[in-house]
Design a protein around this motif. Structure first.
Motif, PDB file in Angstrom:
ATOM      1  N   VAL A  21       0.855  -1.184   0.000  1.00 19.27           N
ATOM      2  CA  VAL A  21       0.000   0.000   0.000  1.00 19.27           C
ATOM      3  C   VAL A  21       0.894   1.237   0.000  1.00 19.27           C
ATOM      4  O   VAL A  21       1.686   1.447   0.926  1.00 19.27           O
ATOM      5  N   GLU A  22       0.738   2.053  -1.046  1.00 19.75           N
ATOM      6  CA  GLU A  22       1.506   3.296  -1.114  1.00 19.75           C
ATOM      7  C   GLU A  22       0.715   4.425  -0.470  1.00 19.75           C
ATOM      8  O   GLU A  22      -0.521   4.424  -0.485  1.00 19.75           O
ATOM      9  N   SER A  23       1.431   5.407   0.031  1.00 16.19           N
ATOM     10  CA  SER A  23       0.807   6.613   0.554  1.00 16.19           C
ATOM     11  C   SER A  23       1.835   7.740   0.508  1.00 16.19           C
ATOM     12  O   SER A  23       3.024   7.495   0.306  1.00 16.19           O
ATOM     13  N   GLY A  24       1.336   8.954   0.683  1.00 21.04           N
ATOM     14  CA  GLY A  24       2.243  10.087   0.792  1.00 21.04           C
ATOM     15  C   GLY A  24       2.376  10.943  -0.450  1.00 21.04           C
ATOM     16  O   GLY A  24       3.133  11.916  -0.455  1.00 21.04           O
ATOM     17  N   GLY A  25       1.666  10.613  -1.510  1.00 21.15           N
ATOM     18  CA  GLY A  25       1.724  11.452  -2.697  1.00 21.15           C
ATOM     19  C   GLY A  25       1.028  12.779  -2.467  1.00 21.15           C
ATOM     20  O   GLY A  25       0.420  13.010  -1.425  1.00 21.15           O
ATOM     21  N   GLY A  26       1.124  13.669  -3.450  1.00 23.08           N
ATOM     22  CA  GLY A  26       0.470  14.953  -3.328  1.00 23.08           C
ATOM     23  C   GLY A  26       1.008  15.958  -4.319  1.00 23.08           C
ATOM     24  O   GLY A  26       1.687  15.596  -5.288  1.00 23.08           O
ATOM     25  N   LEU A  27       0.699  17.213  -4.059  1.00 20.11           N
ATOM     26  CA  LEU A  27       1.132  18.325  -4.910  1.00 20.11           C
ATOM     27  C   LEU A  27       2.289  19.054  -4.235  1.00 20.11           C
ATOM     28  O   LEU A  27       2.207  19.384  -3.046  1.00 20.11           O
ATOM     29  N   VAL A  28       3.344  19.291  -4.995  1.00 12.26           N
ATOM     30  CA  VAL A  28       4.511  19.975  -4.449  1.00 12.26           C
ATOM     31  C   VAL A  28       5.054  20.909  -5.516  1.00 12.26           C
ATOM     32  O   VAL A  28       4.931  20.649  -6.723  1.00 12.26           O
ATOM     33  N   GLN A  29       5.664  22.008  -5.086  1.00 11.49           N
ATOM     34  CA  GLN A  29       6.237  22.958  -6.032  1.00 11.49           C
ATOM     35  C   GLN A  29       7.593  22.453  -6.535  1.00 11.49           C
ATOM     36  O   GLN A  29       8.280  21.683  -5.841  1.00 11.49           O
ATOM     37  N   PRO A  30       7.991  22.889  -7.715  1.00 11.93           N
ATOM     38  CA  PRO A  30       9.325  22.519  -8.219  1.00 11.93           C
ATOM     39  C   PRO A  30      10.413  22.900  -7.212  1.00 11.93           C
ATOM     40  O   PRO A  30      10.365  23.980  -6.619  1.00 11.93           O
TER      41      PRO A  30
END
Length: 128
Positions: free
Chosen positions: A5-14
């Motif tokens: 089970v993966e987790s921790g993704g999201g939106l991040v700035q360059p």
């Protein structure tokens, strides 16, 4: 039956950082490899890019693709059967769905078709 089970993704700035986790269960031995892959937008499943892997046993070893070498690292919490992919200095081209997978009874990092179990994936978006 091994489950991931993966987790921790999201939106991040360059230029930012993100850590994704791969929590495993059902392992009956320590002789396996955890691989990390990503599927970029518009790419098919068979175009997933192998970006990193961790050989768990007999000696922990890691491998990274040139596209992420020096920016991504792997660590493992053996008490929780969890592997972490730390991603630093992220770029827009790192945007993808990130998958972890397990290849059983391997002592080196195999090619993608050797992986037996896959997680569901987690979205990572790098954008300003």
């Amino acid at each position: 039956q091994v489950q991931l089970v993966e987790s921790g993704g999201g939106l991040v700035q360059p230029g930012g950082s993100l850590r994704v986790s791969c929590a495993g269960s059902g392992f009956t031995s320590n002789y396996y490899v955890i691989g990390w892959f990503r599927q970029a937008p518009g790419k098919a499943r068979d175009e997933r890019e192998r970006i990193a892997c961790l050989v768990v046993s007999p000696d922990e070893r890691t491998w990274f693709a040139d596209s992420v070498k020096g920016r991504f690292t792997i660590s493992r919490d053996s008490t929780r059967d969890t592997v972490y992919l730390q991603m630093d200095r992220l770029k827009p081209e790192d945007t993808a769905v990130y998958y972890c997978a397990a290849a059983m009874d391997w002592g080196i990092c195999p090619q993608i078709n050797e992986y037996d179990y896959w997680g569901q994936g987690t979205q990572v978006t790098v954008s300003s």
